[in-house]
Write an enzyme that holds these catalytic residues in place. Structure first.
Site, PDB file in Angstrom:
ATOM      1  N   MET A 185      38.961  43.867  50.541  1.00  0.00           N
ATOM      2  CA  MET A 185      40.231  43.792  51.222  1.00  0.00           C
ATOM      3  C   MET A 185      40.234  45.143  51.868  1.00  0.00           C
ATOM      4  O   MET A 185      41.434  45.797  52.143  1.00  0.00           O
ATOM      5  CB  MET A 185      41.379  43.718  49.938  1.00  0.00           C
ATOM      6  N   GLY A 186      39.196  45.652  52.096  1.00  0.00           N
ATOM      7  CA  GLY A 186      39.233  46.984  52.973  1.00  0.00           C
ATOM      8  C   GLY A 186      39.230  48.320  52.148  1.00  0.00           C
ATOM      9  O   GLY A 186      38.982  48.156  50.930  1.00  0.00           O
ATOM     10  N   ALA A 187      39.412  49.648  52.690  1.00  0.00           N
ATOM     11  CA  ALA A 187      39.704  50.707  51.940  1.00  0.00           C
ATOM     12  C   ALA A 187      38.117  50.831  51.071  1.00  0.00           C
ATOM     13  O   ALA A 187      38.203  50.905  50.155  1.00  0.00           O
ATOM     14  CB  ALA A 187      40.949  50.708  50.851  1.00  0.00           C
ATOM     15  N   HIS A 210      31.796  48.892  47.460  1.00  0.00           N
ATOM     16  CA  HIS A 210      31.657  47.885  48.468  1.00  0.00           C
ATOM     17  C   HIS A 210      30.324  47.895  49.134  1.00  0.00           C
ATOM     18  O   HIS A 210      29.622  46.978  49.500  1.00  0.00           O
ATOM     19  CB  HIS A 210      32.604  47.947  49.484  1.00  0.00           C
ATOM     20  N   GLN A 246      47.664  37.050  47.343  1.00  0.00           N
ATOM     21  CA  GLN A 246      46.972  37.333  45.988  1.00  0.00           C
ATOM     22  C   GLN A 246      48.001  38.521  45.272  1.00  0.00           C
ATOM     23  O   GLN A 246      47.501  38.788  44.124  1.00  0.00           O
ATOM     24  CB  GLN A 246      45.660  37.500  45.823  1.00  0.00           C
ATOM     25  N   GLY A 278      31.988  42.166  43.221  1.00  0.00           N
ATOM     26  CA  GLY A 278      31.769  43.030  42.081  1.00  0.00           C
ATOM     27  C   GLY A 278      32.502  43.024  40.860  1.00  0.00           C
ATOM     28  O   GLY A 278      33.662  42.287  40.503  1.00  0.00           O
ATOM     29  N   GLU A 279      31.508  43.417  39.729  1.00  0.00           N
ATOM     30  CA  GLU A 279      31.957  42.995  38.376  1.00  0.00           C
ATOM     31  C   GLU A 279      33.010  43.812  38.000  1.00  0.00           C
ATOM     32  O   GLU A 279      33.251  43.447  36.817  1.00  0.00           O
ATOM     33  CB  GLU A 279      30.437  43.079  37.839  1.00  0.00           C
ATOM     34  N   ARG A 332      42.040  51.236  45.077  1.00  0.00           N
ATOM     35  CA  ARG A 332      43.244  51.769  44.493  1.00  0.00           C
ATOM     36  C   ARG A 332      43.169  53.201  44.086  1.00  0.00           C
ATOM     37  O   ARG A 332      44.029  53.869  44.036  1.00  0.00           O
ATOM     38  CB  ARG A 332      43.727  51.003  43.285  1.00  0.00           C
TER      39      ARG A 332
HETATM   40  O1  PAF Z   1      38.041  41.544  45.228  1.00  0.00           O
HETATM   41  C1  PAF Z   1      38.876  41.408  46.446  1.00  0.00           C
HETATM   42  O2  PAF Z   1      38.723  42.514  47.027  1.00  0.00           O
HETATM   43  C2  PAF Z   1      39.638  40.425  46.697  1.00  0.00           C
HETATM   44  O3  PAF Z   1      40.083  39.761  45.544  1.00  0.00           O
HETATM   45  C3  PAF Z   1      38.831  39.263  47.647  1.00  0.00           C
HETATM   46  C4  PAF Z   1      37.803  38.638  46.799  1.00  0.00           C
HETATM   47  C5  PAF Z   1      38.359  40.040  48.893  1.00  0.00           C
HETATM   48  C6  PAF Z   1      39.845  38.436  48.017  1.00  0.00           C
HETATM   49  O4  PAF Z   1      40.915  38.580  48.693  1.00  0.00           O
END
Ligand code: PAF
Length: 276
Positions: A30-32, A37, A61, A146-147, A186
């Site tokens: 979801m970026g940022a 990542h 979501q 990611g875990e 976040r």
């Molecule tokens: O983990 C996330 O960043 C999100 O939940 C995902 C898997 C990209 C789905 O929007």
């Protein structure tokens, strides 16, 4: 690296790449973006010929509209950060992904009824909606998650099983800040003081490992969290790693983990730890 904005172009690119017999890795985000990542993207790069990263703040979501509004959006920075580690970045608009309101309903059984599923109604359905679409469009050989979002991986594994999706789901370890805080998009919403305070979450979880058994661990974590005025505990659960069902003693399962969600001011942070 190329930026792809439309689903049509994404599907076409993926088909062309796969027609050449190349292995495809995908990292949905979801970026940022942060080093956590990047560790997923680098792993995808090592294990595949071509890497797709998606950057899409998925509105369906978010169960809290304020959370969606505040979620950091830093596309230009993200693209520069990824550099040549990925071949394609899919960065669509909301209208591109959801030309009409999505109506899919996913049910993942017991793994979704606890923790994040219980605390954020509809959240995992929204995750399923976007992950299913992304995996359908790209059909990657492997997809990386990611875990830190451990329960999300369990839910996605169930989604993949139910929908007969052929992509292998690859879990990747949590990456931490120098102070121990689990990396998260976040974290950008924290003040410098909150960022330092938030590191106590991992410190408390680490220290809880020296407690005798589940009741002692629970009591220790809950009382330590309560000592920090900026913290508000959402939940702390101790559960079997495979099923995510609560355990009452460490002897109850082969793999046992602790899962925590804490509000630091207004910012909701999650983390986990393995006890055995
Ligand atoms: O983990 C996330 O960043 C999100 O939940 C995902 C898997 C990209 C789905 O929007």
């Amino acid at each position: 690296m190329l930026i792809v904005k439309t689903v049509k172009e994404l599907k076409q690119t993926a088909v062309e790449v796969k027609a050449k017999g190349l292995k495809v890795g995908m990292v949905p985000t979801m970026g940022a973006l942060h080093e956590g990542h990047l560790s997923l993207i680098k792993k995808a790069r090592q294990e595949n010929d071509v890497v797709f990263v998606s950057i899409f703040v998925n509105p369906v979501q978010f169960n809290n509209p304020d959370d969606l509004k505040k979620y950091p959006r830093t596309l230009d920075e993200d693209v520069a950060f990824i550099g040549d580690y990925a071949d394609y970045v899919f960065a669509p608009s909301v209208e591109e992904v959801f030309p009409t309101q999505p109506s899919e309903q996913y049910h993942y059984g017991k793994v979704e009824m606890v923790m994040e599923g219980a605390s954020r109604p509809g959240h995992f359905n929204g995750v399923g909606v976007i992950v299913r679409r992304l995996l359908d469009w790209v059909q990657p050989d492997k997809a990386y998650f990611g875990e830190k979002d451990y329960q999300q991986i369990a839910v996605i594994r169930e989604l993949v099983r139910q929908c007969n999706i052929q992509s292998e789901i690859v879990p990747c370890p949590i990456v931490r800040e120098l102070n121990g805080l689990a990396m998260s998009s976040r974290n950008r919403l924290l003040t410098p003081h909150q960022f330092e305070t938030a590191a106590q979450i991992h410190r408390i979880l680490e220290e809880s490992k020296s407690q005798k058994d589940v009741p002692e661990i629970k009591a220790f974590v809950e009382s330590e969290i309560a000592k920090i005025p900026e913290f508000k505990l959402d939940y702390f659960e101790i559960a079997e790693d495979a099923t995510l069902q609560t355990v009452h003693s460490l002897a109850e399962a082969d793999g046992v983990m602790g899962f925590i969600t804490v509000y630091v001011g207004e910012v909701r942070l999650i983390d986990n730890i393995r006890y055995k």
